[in-house]
Design a protein around this motif. Structure first.
Motif, PDB file in Angstrom:
ATOM      1  N   MET A   1     -13.189  -4.846 -24.234  1.00  0.00           N
ATOM      2  CA  MET A   1     -14.415  -5.488 -23.807  1.00  0.00           C
ATOM      3  C   MET A   1     -14.588  -6.787 -24.589  1.00  0.00           C
ATOM      4  N   VAL A   2     -15.034  -7.827 -23.912  1.00  0.00           N
ATOM      5  CA  VAL A   2     -15.303  -9.119 -24.538  1.00  0.00           C
ATOM      6  C   VAL A   2     -16.743  -9.497 -24.239  1.00  0.00           C
ATOM      7  N   GLU A   3     -17.440  -9.926 -25.281  1.00  0.00           N
ATOM      8  CA  GLU A   3     -18.799 -10.439 -25.081  1.00  0.00           C
ATOM      9  C   GLU A   3     -18.953 -11.736 -25.862  1.00  0.00           C
ATOM     10  N   ALA A   4     -19.709 -12.670 -25.298  1.00  0.00           N
ATOM     11  CA  ALA A   4     -19.974 -13.939 -25.965  1.00  0.00           C
ATOM     12  C   ALA A   4     -20.930 -13.708 -27.123  1.00  0.00           C
ATOM     13  N   ILE A   5     -20.690 -14.412 -28.227  1.00  0.00           N
ATOM     14  CA  ILE A   5     -21.585 -14.328 -29.385  1.00  0.00           C
ATOM     15  C   ILE A   5     -21.952 -15.751 -29.816  1.00  0.00           C
ATOM     16  N   PRO A   6     -23.155 -15.928 -30.336  1.00  0.00           N
ATOM     17  CA  PRO A   6     -23.583 -17.268 -30.759  1.00  0.00           C
ATOM     18  C   PRO A   6     -22.840 -17.724 -32.010  1.00  0.00           C
ATOM     19  N   THR A   7     -22.587 -19.038 -32.062  1.00  0.00           N
ATOM     20  CA  THR A   7     -21.888 -19.600 -33.223  1.00  0.00           C
ATOM     21  C   THR A   7     -22.686 -20.689 -33.922  1.00  0.00           C
ATOM     22  N   GLY A   8     -23.715 -21.208 -33.263  1.00  0.00           N
ATOM     23  CA  GLY A   8     -24.512 -22.264 -33.860  1.00  0.00           C
ATOM     24  C   GLY A   8     -24.070 -23.669 -33.475  1.00  0.00           C
ATOM     25  N   HIS A   9     -22.999 -23.783 -32.691  1.00  0.00           N
ATOM     26  CA  HIS A   9     -22.534 -25.097 -32.243  1.00  0.00           C
ATOM     27  C   HIS A   9     -21.889 -24.945 -30.871  1.00  0.00           C
ATOM     28  N   GLU A  10     -22.243 -25.824 -29.928  1.00  0.00           N
ATOM     29  CA  GLU A  10     -21.749 -25.680 -28.559  1.00  0.00           C
ATOM     30  C   GLU A  10     -20.247 -25.913 -28.423  1.00  0.00           C
ATOM     31  N   LYS A  11     -19.642 -26.600 -29.365  1.00  0.00           N
ATOM     32  CA  LYS A  11     -18.204 -26.847 -29.339  1.00  0.00           C
ATOM     33  C   LYS A  11     -17.413 -25.698 -29.974  1.00  0.00           C
ATOM     34  N   VAL A  12     -18.131 -24.740 -30.539  1.00  0.00           N
ATOM     35  CA  VAL A  12     -17.505 -23.558 -31.144  1.00  0.00           C
ATOM     36  C   VAL A  12     -17.851 -22.352 -30.265  1.00  0.00           C
ATOM     37  N   LEU A  13     -16.838 -21.799 -29.628  1.00  0.00           N
ATOM     38  CA  LEU A  13     -17.030 -20.653 -28.745  1.00  0.00           C
ATOM     39  C   LEU A  13     -16.809 -19.376 -29.535  1.00  0.00           C
TER      40      LEU A  13
END
Length: 120
Positions: A1-13
């Protein structure tokens, strides 16, 4: 399973990977990476492993295709894990990408995010 997580910068996925990865997981996150690359040219990636059990055969092929297609567009990859073999995975991946790769223990995820954000 893959889920998106916040990183604090839009250029960092950021993606959290758990259990065993399947073809559908790549259909979820690859378009997000491609869209970010189209917008920024180069991106950075946080891959957090939690209770990770590897890939099924189709997902392994998806991973190889992803790596060969996107490797020139990823500047840095932070692998964050909780198992010894995940730490060695960072060393195994280095010859196959131009990205700088660093491994961080799960407790150091904020250090990983800081490393990814350096110079942005």
């Amino acid at each position: 399973m893959v889920e998106a997580i916040p990183t604090g910068h839009e250029k960092v996925l950021g993606f959290k990977m758990s259990s065993k990865l399947h073809d559908g997981d790549y259909k979820f996150f690859v378009p997000q990476v491609e869209a970010a690359v189209a917008q920024f040219g180069k991106v950075r990636m946080l891959a957090q492993f939690h209770d990770f059990h590897g890939w099924d055969l189709h997902a392994l092929w998806d991973d190889i295709k992803f790596s060969t297609k996107e490797c020139t567009h990823i500047e840095r990859i932070a692998l964050v894990g909780e198992k010894t073999w995940e730490k060695y995975m960072a060393k195994v991946c280095k010859p196959f990408t131009l990205a700088k790769i660093e491994y961080f223990d799960a407790a150091d995820i904020e250090k990983a995010k800081a490393w990814l954000s350096e110079g942005l």
